[in-house]
Design an enzyme around this catalytic site. Structure first.
Site, PDB file in Angstrom:
ATOM      1  N   HIS A  44    -136.643 -50.261  20.213  1.00  0.00           N
ATOM      2  CA  HIS A  44    -136.252 -50.708  21.752  1.00  0.00           C
ATOM      3  C   HIS A  44    -135.320 -51.895  21.428  1.00  0.00           C
ATOM      4  O   HIS A  44    -136.138 -53.063  21.671  1.00  0.00           O
ATOM      5  CB  HIS A  44    -137.511 -51.129  22.456  1.00  0.00           C
ATOM      6  CG  HIS A  44    -137.287 -51.320  24.040  1.00  0.00           C
ATOM      7  ND1 HIS A  44    -138.248 -51.081  24.972  1.00  0.00           N
ATOM      8  CD2 HIS A  44    -136.418 -52.123  24.520  1.00  0.00           C
ATOM      9  CE1 HIS A  44    -137.827 -51.501  26.143  1.00  0.00           C
ATOM     10  NE2 HIS A  44    -136.864 -51.950  25.868  1.00  0.00           N
ATOM     11  N   GLU A  71    -135.195 -46.789  23.201  1.00  0.00           N
ATOM     12  CA  GLU A  71    -135.684 -47.105  24.454  1.00  0.00           C
ATOM     13  C   GLU A  71    -134.738 -48.280  24.835  1.00  0.00           C
ATOM     14  O   GLU A  71    -134.459 -49.170  24.172  1.00  0.00           O
ATOM     15  CB  GLU A  71    -137.117 -47.727  24.410  1.00  0.00           C
ATOM     16  CG  GLU A  71    -138.334 -46.292  24.099  1.00  0.00           C
ATOM     17  CD  GLU A  71    -139.648 -47.134  23.978  1.00  0.00           C
ATOM     18  OE1 GLU A  71    -140.640 -46.486  24.052  1.00  0.00           O
ATOM     19  OE2 GLU A  71    -139.788 -48.468  24.047  1.00  0.00           O
ATOM     20  N   HIS A 192    -147.778 -47.812  25.411  1.00  0.00           N
ATOM     21  CA  HIS A 192    -147.956 -49.155  25.802  1.00  0.00           C
ATOM     22  C   HIS A 192    -149.330 -49.525  25.450  1.00  0.00           C
ATOM     23  O   HIS A 192    -150.419 -49.094  26.487  1.00  0.00           O
ATOM     24  CB  HIS A 192    -147.404 -49.524  26.993  1.00  0.00           C
ATOM     25  CG  HIS A 192    -146.887 -51.189  26.998  1.00  0.00           C
ATOM     26  ND1 HIS A 192    -145.940 -51.664  26.729  1.00  0.00           N
ATOM     27  CD2 HIS A 192    -148.000 -52.193  27.266  1.00  0.00           C
ATOM     28  CE1 HIS A 192    -145.630 -52.961  26.706  1.00  0.00           C
ATOM     29  NE2 HIS A 192    -147.087 -53.301  27.354  1.00  0.00           N
ATOM     30  N   GLY A 215    -146.534 -48.947  18.679  1.00  0.00           N
ATOM     31  CA  GLY A 215    -145.753 -49.891  18.024  1.00  0.00           C
ATOM     32  C   GLY A 215    -146.826 -51.035  17.572  1.00  0.00           C
ATOM     33  O   GLY A 215    -147.643 -51.265  16.632  1.00  0.00           O
TER      34      GLY A 215
END
Length: 243
Positions: A44, A71, A192, A215
């Site tokens: 990201h 992302e 998330h 992550g």
């Protein structure tokens, strides 16, 4: 089929950047994640390059062999150009504000439907699968379908936050969103704050979950458990949820 695990390596880049060198080597970590069983790599990049640098995306694209998911905020032309230049398997559109620490909400797909439809078309025209980051609200799922997107990614922070109070209640809007996505022909991703404690139940209760991107929690776990063992434990949670 078990839900696929895509490892977000932003935090590895944060650690590397803190000393200004190349330790840890981001590309090597990505390759190791693949060797340890990860079925995708997620990054990201943000405009300040505080973790993933734009050059990292080119380096990773040239090296990895699993699914590459980029992302980011498609309002940033540099991000759009980066994705089109690298043609990942998937781009996930996230409505981050400039300077935002981490993603904290999904798109309002009703308000931004026309804009999102345009951006979805741009990426699909380049042969890239598109996923739109959304909250678990049925109306947002409907709006996403109207953009022509291939998939949605459910923002799971609320589920993780409420998991210990009542996991059954916490997962309800996600299960409803998943059912609506299936009715509309949308593929389903999620991410998330999913971790080793809440992942299996989520995957068990949310039908048709194709992929999770994890992550922060995974990298934190790896400090104690080791990266290979951690990835295997996350994969185990997903595989157990399929039975």
């Amino acid at each position: 089929m078990a839900t696929k695990l895509s490892v977000n390596i932003n935090k590895i880049a944060t650690l590397r950047n803190s000393r200004g060198g190349n330790n840890p080597d981001l590309v090597k970590v990505a390759l190791d994640c693949e060797a340890f069983g990860a079925e995708g790599i997620t990054v990201h990049p943000r405009p300040d390059e505080r973790h993933i640098r734009y050059q990292d995306v080119y380096d990773l694209k040239a090296a990895i062999s699993t699914e590459f998911n980029i992302e980011g905020n498609c309002r940033e032309q540099k991000f759009v150009d980066l994705v089109l230049a690298n043609k990942p398997a998937q781009v996930t559109l996230v409505p981050d504000a400039e300077g935002q620490i981490t993603s904290n909400h999904g798109w309002d797909t009703g308000k931004h439907r026309d804009y999102l439809r345009e951006m979805v078309s741009v990426f699909q025209g380049a042969g890239i699968r598109v996923s739109i980051f959304v909250d678990p609200v049925v109306e947002m799922i409907q709006g996403a379908a109207e953009t022509g997107t291939d998939r949605i990614e459910l923002y799971t922070e609320a589920y993780a936050h409420n998991y210990y109070e009542s996991r059954e209640k916490a997962v309800l809007p996600y299960a409803a969103a998943a059912r609506r996505a299936h009715e509309l022909g949308l593929g389903l991703n999620a991410g998330h704050d999913l971790d080793l404690h809440n992942l299996r139940f989520f995957a068990q209760q949310v039908p048709g979950l194709l992929e999770v991107s994890i992550g922060h929690a995974l990298i934190c776990d790896a400090i104690y458990l080791g990266l290979e063992n951690t990835i295997q434990q996350y994969l185990h949670q997903l595989r157990e949820s399929a039975y």
